[in-house]
Design a protein around this motif. Structure first.
Motif, PDB file in Angstrom:
ATOM      1  N   LEU A  37       0.823  -1.206   0.000  1.00 20.52           N
ATOM      2  CA  LEU A  37       0.000   0.000   0.000  1.00 20.52           C
ATOM      3  C   LEU A  37       0.861   1.263   0.000  1.00 20.52           C
ATOM      4  N   THR A  38       1.898   1.267   0.794  1.00 22.09           N
ATOM      5  CA  THR A  38       2.813   2.406   0.851  1.00 22.09           C
ATOM      6  C   THR A  38       3.513   2.606  -0.489  1.00 22.09           C
ATOM      7  N   GLU A  39       3.937   1.527  -1.113  1.00 23.35           N
ATOM      8  CA  GLU A  39       4.608   1.612  -2.411  1.00 23.35           C
ATOM      9  C   GLU A  39       3.669   2.160  -3.483  1.00 23.35           C
ATOM     10  N   LYS A  78      -2.707  -8.368 -10.635  1.00 25.69           N
ATOM     11  CA  LYS A  78      -1.957  -7.418 -11.455  1.00 25.69           C
ATOM     12  C   LYS A  78      -2.664  -6.067 -11.391  1.00 25.69           C
ATOM     13  N   LEU A  79      -1.948  -5.056 -10.914  1.00 27.98           N
ATOM     14  CA  LEU A  79      -2.461  -3.700 -10.808  1.00 27.98           C
ATOM     15  C   LEU A  79      -1.741  -2.826 -11.832  1.00 27.98           C
ATOM     16  N   VAL A  80      -2.512  -2.143 -12.663  1.00 34.15           N
ATOM     17  CA  VAL A  80      -1.940  -1.204 -13.623  1.00 34.15           C
ATOM     18  C   VAL A  80      -2.518   0.170 -13.319  1.00 34.15           C
ATOM     19  N   ILE A  81      -1.631   1.119 -13.072  1.00 35.49           N
ATOM     20  CA  ILE A  81      -2.036   2.489 -12.780  1.00 35.49           C
ATOM     21  C   ILE A  81      -1.483   3.385 -13.891  1.00 35.49           C
ATOM     22  N   THR A  82      -2.380   4.115 -14.531  1.00 36.89           N
ATOM     23  CA  THR A  82      -2.005   5.022 -15.602  1.00 36.89           C
ATOM     24  C   THR A  82      -2.301   6.447 -15.163  1.00 36.89           C
ATOM     25  N   PHE A 120       9.285   1.311  -6.851  1.00 32.30           N
ATOM     26  CA  PHE A 120       8.114   0.839  -6.115  1.00 32.30           C
ATOM     27  C   PHE A 120       7.102   0.096  -6.981  1.00 32.30           C
ATOM     28  N   THR A 121       7.425  -0.105  -8.257  1.00 36.23           N
ATOM     29  CA  THR A 121       6.548  -0.869  -9.138  1.00 36.23           C
ATOM     30  C   THR A 121       7.361  -1.962  -9.821  1.00 36.23           C
ATOM     31  N   LYS A 140       2.146  -3.222 -11.051  1.00 35.05           N
ATOM     32  CA  LYS A 140       2.578  -3.839  -9.791  1.00 35.05           C
ATOM     33  C   LYS A 140       1.794  -5.125  -9.602  1.00 35.05           C
ATOM     34  N   TYR A 141       2.492  -6.185  -9.226  1.00 34.09           N
ATOM     35  CA  TYR A 141       1.855  -7.471  -8.948  1.00 34.09           C
ATOM     36  C   TYR A 141       1.719  -7.622  -7.441  1.00 34.09           C
ATOM     37  N   LEU A 142       0.480  -7.739  -6.976  1.00 32.63           N
ATOM     38  CA  LEU A 142       0.212  -7.846  -5.549  1.00 32.63           C
ATOM     39  C   LEU A 142       0.097  -9.314  -5.151  1.00 32.63           C
TER      40      LEU A 142
END
Length: 148
Positions: A37-39, A78-82, A120-121, A140-142
């Motif tokens: 979460l911090t990353e 798998k989280l992708v943030i754009t 961090f990703t 980022k892979y959680l």
């Protein structure tokens, strides 16, 4: 199954905290660790700050300047943030991604934004065109404990 969230906000410094909170809230159903979460929050903070500070440098009306954030969670965590802006763009993305490179005052800026995002990703991609803006894509892979 994918879960997708998209939001647009004015390129104002106070909206950086909003973006962090939205991204954090979006991933909560995956039960991320405190470290994950911090990353995520730190990477989002850097990407949004870069859009606001550098993307719209010299922009007279910050309320009209927009930052778009889209988050996608895929099966498997798998989280992708754009993070996207329609600002001034980056002439040399490779140079801009070098640690310590900054277009700002060296006393004011450290030039570590992309380095922080990258650390961090799991994957960082930056696309930019002068006069058209910049898109930062962070993956980022959680470690999933519970699914959505």
């Amino acid at each position: 199954m994918n879960n997708v969230m998209k939001t647009e906000f004015s390129a104002l410094a106070e909206n950086e905290a909003f973006a962090r909170a939205v991204a954090a809230a979006f991933v909560m159903p995956l039960d991320p660790t405190v470290e994950e979460l911090t990353e995520i929050k730190t990477a989002v903070s850097e990407a949004v700050s870069n859009s606001i500070i550098h993307g719209y440098e010299g922009c007279a009306d910050r309320n009209e300047a927009k930052v778009i954030m889209e988050c996608t969670i895929s099966d498997g965590g798998k989280l992708v943030i754009t993070i996207e802006d329609n600002g001034v763009g980056i002439g040399d993305v490779e140079k801009a991604m070098e640690p310590m490179f900054s277009t700002g005052d060296s006393e004011e800026r450290s030039g570590m934004g992309f380095t922080v995002m990258e650390s961090f990703t799991d994957r960082l991609k930056v696309r930019s065109e002068i006069g058209k803006g910049t898109t930062v894509i962070m993956t980022k892979y959680l470690d999933i404990i519970s699914g959505i």
